[in-house]
Design a protein around this motif. Structure first.
Motif, PDB file in Angstrom:
ATOM      1  N   CYS A 125       0.653  -9.136  13.730  1.00 32.76           N
ATOM      2  CA  CYS A 125      -0.132 -10.379  13.656  1.00 32.76           C
ATOM      3  C   CYS A 125      -1.584  -9.993  13.378  1.00 32.76           C
ATOM      4  N   TYR A 126      -2.508 -10.533  14.156  1.00 30.27           N
ATOM      5  CA  TYR A 126      -3.915 -10.131  14.007  1.00 30.27           C
ATOM      6  C   TYR A 126      -4.049  -8.648  14.332  1.00 30.27           C
ATOM      7  N   ARG A 127      -4.869  -7.986  13.530  1.00 27.76           N
ATOM      8  CA  ARG A 127      -5.085  -6.546  13.707  1.00 27.76           C
ATOM      9  C   ARG A 127      -6.581  -6.279  13.813  1.00 27.76           C
ATOM     10  N   PRO A 128      -7.077  -5.819  14.956  1.00 24.20           N
ATOM     11  CA  PRO A 128      -8.505  -5.507  15.066  1.00 24.20           C
ATOM     12  C   PRO A 128      -8.941  -4.513  13.983  1.00 24.20           C
ATOM     13  N   ASN A 129     -10.152  -4.668  13.499  1.00 25.06           N
ATOM     14  CA  ASN A 129     -10.630  -3.790  12.431  1.00 25.06           C
ATOM     15  C   ASN A 129     -10.658  -2.333  12.870  1.00 25.06           C
ATOM     16  N   SER A 130     -10.867  -2.085  14.173  1.00 26.77           N
ATOM     17  CA  SER A 130     -10.847  -0.706  14.681  1.00 26.77           C
ATOM     18  C   SER A 130      -9.460  -0.084  14.493  1.00 26.77           C
ATOM     19  N   VAL A 131      -8.422  -0.903  14.615  1.00 28.33           N
ATOM     20  CA  VAL A 131      -7.061  -0.412  14.384  1.00 28.33           C
ATOM     21  C   VAL A 131      -6.853  -0.139  12.894  1.00 28.33           C
ATOM     22  N   GLN A 132      -7.490  -0.948  12.049  1.00 31.24           N
ATOM     23  CA  GLN A 132      -7.403  -0.713  10.602  1.00 31.24           C
ATOM     24  C   GLN A 132      -7.978   0.663  10.255  1.00 31.24           C
ATOM     25  N   TYR A 133      -9.049   1.029  10.940  1.00 28.87           N
ATOM     26  CA  TYR A 133      -9.623   2.359  10.722  1.00 28.87           C
ATOM     27  C   TYR A 133      -8.659   3.455  11.183  1.00 28.87           C
ATOM     28  N   LYS A 134      -7.973   3.232  12.292  1.00 29.31           N
ATOM     29  CA  LYS A 134      -6.973   4.206  12.759  1.00 29.31           C
ATOM     30  C   LYS A 134      -5.875   4.397  11.719  1.00 29.31           C
ATOM     31  N   MET A 135      -5.407   3.277  11.174  1.00 22.35           N
ATOM     32  CA  MET A 135      -4.341   3.336  10.172  1.00 22.35           C
ATOM     33  C   MET A 135      -4.818   4.058   8.913  1.00 22.35           C
ATOM     34  N   TRP A 136      -6.079   3.807   8.532  1.00 17.98           N
ATOM     35  CA  TRP A 136      -6.647   4.433   7.338  1.00 17.98           C
ATOM     36  C   TRP A 136      -6.782   5.940   7.511  1.00 17.98           C
ATOM     37  N   GLU A 137      -7.079   6.365   8.714  1.00 21.06           N
ATOM     38  CA  GLU A 137      -7.170   7.803   8.987  1.00 21.06           C
ATOM     39  C   GLU A 137      -5.815   8.481   8.811  1.00 21.06           C
ATOM     40  N   ILE A 138      -4.754   7.760   9.164  1.00 25.47           N
ATOM     41  CA  ILE A 138      -3.409   8.333   9.063  1.00 25.47           C
ATOM     42  C   ILE A 138      -2.899   8.282   7.628  1.00 25.47           C
ATOM     43  N   VAL A 139      -3.105   7.124   6.980  1.00 27.74           N
ATOM     44  CA  VAL A 139      -2.643   6.941   5.594  1.00 27.74           C
ATOM     45  C   VAL A 139      -3.797   6.340   4.779  1.00 27.74           C
ATOM     46  N   PRO A 140      -4.685   7.161   4.246  1.00 22.61           N
ATOM     47  CA  PRO A 140      -5.829   6.658   3.473  1.00 22.61           C
ATOM     48  C   PRO A 140      -5.446   6.324   2.028  1.00 22.61           C
ATOM     49  N   ASN A 141      -4.552   5.398   1.890  1.00 26.12           N
ATOM     50  CA  ASN A 141      -4.046   5.011   0.572  1.00 26.12           C
ATOM     51  C   ASN A 141      -4.029   3.487   0.491  1.00 26.12           C
ATOM     52  N   PRO A 142      -4.846   2.869  -0.355  1.00 26.86           N
ATOM     53  CA  PRO A 142      -4.927   1.402  -0.431  1.00 26.86           C
ATOM     54  C   PRO A 142      -3.640   0.736  -0.902  1.00 26.86           C
ATOM     55  N   GLN A 143      -2.713   1.541  -1.400  1.00 25.53           N
ATOM     56  CA  GLN A 143      -1.424   0.973  -1.787  1.00 25.53           C
ATOM     57  C   GLN A 143      -0.615   0.572  -0.555  1.00 25.53           C
ATOM     58  N   TYR A 144      -0.911   1.222   0.580  1.00 25.37           N
ATOM     59  CA  TYR A 144      -0.168   0.973   1.806  1.00 25.37           C
ATOM     60  C   TYR A 144      -1.024   0.405   2.935  1.00 25.37           C
ATOM     61  N   VAL A 145      -2.297   0.773   2.969  1.00 28.00           N
ATOM     62  CA  VAL A 145      -3.206   0.340   4.032  1.00 28.00           C
ATOM     63  C   VAL A 145      -4.500  -0.162   3.396  1.00 28.00           C
ATOM     64  N   ALA A 146      -4.935  -1.356   3.780  1.00 29.34           N
ATOM     65  CA  ALA A 146      -6.187  -1.893   3.253  1.00 29.34           C
ATOM     66  C   ALA A 146      -7.363  -1.062   3.744  1.00 29.34           C
TER      67      ALA A 146
END
Length: 241
Positions: A125-146
């Motif tokens: 559902c809603y995803r805090p932007n801090s969690v978005q940064y965590k996801m980006w660190e793991i998969v830094p690919n805009p095809q999968y993670v904004a």
């Protein structure tokens, strides 16, 4: 005299045959009464009906916990587990928050689904932007993670990842699991069994009827149009102790 003794013997014998049944019945009743009497009254659990919240007085942009407003949804919050494409837990605890206007639209959509014998199940559902940064660190690919610098509509509280389950909780077949990144998950892939196409159509058409729009490559992802202009947020919910 002889017959009198015989007659008395018959009476005594009959009384003896009846006596055990009377004693047994009395004993059974006494045991039941004793068991009931030994149960402490303070151990009796009363089932309290959950009091749901209403949206009265709540601004459309306020973040709300969906379960506080409806008991008719199912949940499998994948990012609070390692069962996701990241193979990592990025939420501290599983909760589904959205903006109030998104929650209202979801409840209306779910009402329509339930009339058809199914209901919404949430993956995210809603995803805090801090969690978005965590996801980006793991998969830094805009095809999968904004990219978290820009954020996604998940970070605005206007996007959900969902599927449908029947009223007993069994998932409808959508052809792939959540977060399957491949052509089999595309909305425009018609090379699938009719049952899967019908299930996706039911999900898509009902959500669109309530103000949501989908993206071509993910059958599970829906954005509320009215939430597009909201700000990226970093609101964090509290986890139970």
């Amino acid at each position: 005299m002889k017959y009198s003794w015989i007659f008395m013997g018959v009476l005594i014998l009959g009384a003896c045959k009846q006596q055990p049944n009377v004693s047994k019945n009395d004993s059974t009743r006494s045991d039941a009464e004793i068991v009931m009497d030994t149960i402490p009254k303070d151990t009796i659990v009363e089932q309290k009906k959950t009091t749901l919240k209403t949206f009265e007085g709540i601004a459309d942009t306020t973040f709300v916990r969906l379960a506080d407003f409806s008991e008719d949804f199912a949940y499998d919050m994948r990012y609070a587990t390692e069962n996701n494409f990241l193979k990592a837990k990025v939420y501290d605890c599983p909760e589904c928050y959205t903006r109030a206007k998104t929650a209202k639209a979801l409840i209306r959509a779910n009402k329509d689904f339930m009339e058809k014998g199914v209901k919404i199940k949430f993956f995210d559902c809603y995803r805090p932007n801090s969690v978005q940064y965590k996801m980006w660190e793991i998969v830094p690919n805009p095809q999968y993670v904004a990219n978290p610098d820009k954020g996604s509509i998940h970070n605005k509280g206007g996007a959900v990842d969902i599927t449908l389950v029947d009223l007993e909780g069994k998932e409808l077949d959508m052809g792939t699991d959540f977060d399957y990144f491949g052509k089999k998950a595309y909305h425009d892939n018609m090379d699938l069994p009719q049952e899967i196409l019908d299930n996706r159509k039911l999900l898509k058409e009902t959500m669109e009827a309530h103000g949501f729009w989908s993206i071509r490559t993910e059958w599970w992802h829906y954005n509320l149009s009215a939430a597009s202009n909201d700000k990226v947020a970093n609101f964090k919910w509290e986890c139970p102790d």
